[in-house]
Design a protein around this motif. Structure first.
Motif, short mmCIF file in Angstrom:
data_model
loop_
_atom_site.label_atom_id
_atom_site.label_comp_id
_atom_site.label_asym_id
_atom_site.label_seq_id
_atom_site.Cartn_x
_atom_site.Cartn_y
_atom_site.Cartn_z
N UNK A 1 1.08 -21.50 -2.28
CA UNK A 1 1.92 -20.39 -2.75
C UNK A 1 1.57 -20.02 -4.20
N UNK A 2 1.34 -21.04 -5.04
CA UNK A 2 0.97 -20.75 -6.43
C UNK A 2 -0.40 -20.07 -6.52
N UNK A 3 -1.33 -20.49 -5.68
CA UNK A 3 -2.65 -19.84 -5.66
C UNK A 3 -2.51 -18.38 -5.26
N UNK A 4 -1.67 -18.10 -4.26
CA UNK A 4 -1.45 -16.71 -3.84
C UNK A 4 -0.87 -15.89 -5.00
N UNK A 5 0.07 -16.47 -5.75
CA UNK A 5 0.65 -15.79 -6.92
C UNK A 5 -0.43 -15.50 -7.96
N UNK A 6 -1.31 -16.47 -8.21
CA UNK A 6 -2.38 -16.29 -9.20
C UNK A 6 -3.35 -15.18 -8.78
N UNK A 7 -3.71 -15.16 -7.52
CA UNK A 7 -4.61 -14.11 -7.02
C UNK A 7 -3.93 -12.75 -7.13
N UNK A 8 -2.67 -12.69 -6.73
CA UNK A 8 -1.92 -11.43 -6.84
C UNK A 8 -1.87 -10.94 -8.28
N UNK A 9 -1.59 -11.85 -9.21
CA UNK A 9 -1.46 -11.47 -10.62
C UNK A 9 -2.77 -10.85 -11.12
#
Length: 189
Positions: A50-58
């Motif tokens: 989930x944190x990786x997905x947030x980082x990619x989104x950002x």
């Protein structure tokens, strides 16, 4: 395994170095997306995923659009003004290809973003096969795009822009991001 990243900042006083640093962050973001695909397949949607997905989104929601806008405003126009002859054809063709890439990246991102958002919120456990193909296309497009810019377009643009144009480019890039006064290093003057 999936932790995000931190990148040292490059100043606006060196606009091409800033564009290249953005490429490094884009490459780390697509590599993180690749690791996320593999992680989800093996381990499912856990907190690191989930944190990786947030980082990619950002990165692709904020930094990538600014970067593409920088290129569209400052790098491509002086090259598109080159004479349309055999000598300049490779550069002109490259710029047109990169413009097409930007449009395709935006279209792919709109579709990929929804899946990443759902993954980040824990509403989806893995990419569907179609979403996985979409992510792979996005990764491959970015890899090809960056290589073409750094191999052909950035060197040609650097050659065409004088100190005054670089200063104006730096000021506009900083202003659009809400950054204060740009100070030039000795290397840029």
């Amino acid at each position: 395994m999936l932790a995000g990243f931190h990148s040292p900042a490059v100043g606006f006083d060196q606009p091409f170095e800033m564009l290249e640093a953005c490429h490094e962050r884009a490459q780390r973001s697509v590599a993180l997306l690749q690791r996320l695909i593999e992680h989800l397949h093996r381990l499912g949607n856990d907190e690191p995923a989930r944190q990786a997905a947030v980082d990619v989104l950002r990165y692709f929601d904020i930094a990538a659009p600014h970067h593409h806008d920088d290129e569209e405003r400052h790098v491509f126009p002086p090259l598109l003004a080159l004479p349309r002859d055999a000598v300049h054809a490779p550069v002109l063709d490259a710029v047109r290809r990169l413009q097409q890439d930007h449009r395709r990246m935006r279209r792919l991102w709109v579709r990929l973003r929804e899946a990443l958002h759902r993954l980040a919120q824990g509403l989806q456990t893995d990419f569907s096969p179609q979403q996985r193909r979409l992510a792979q296309d996005f990764i491959a497009l970015y890899d090809r795009h960056i290589a073409l810019e750094e191999r052909v377009v950035y060197p040609a643009a650097r050659h065409r822009l004088d100190a005054q144009a670089l200063w104006a480019m730096s000021r506009e890039m900083a202003s659009r991001r809400g950054v204060g006064q740009v100070r030039f290093s000795a290397a840029t003057r």
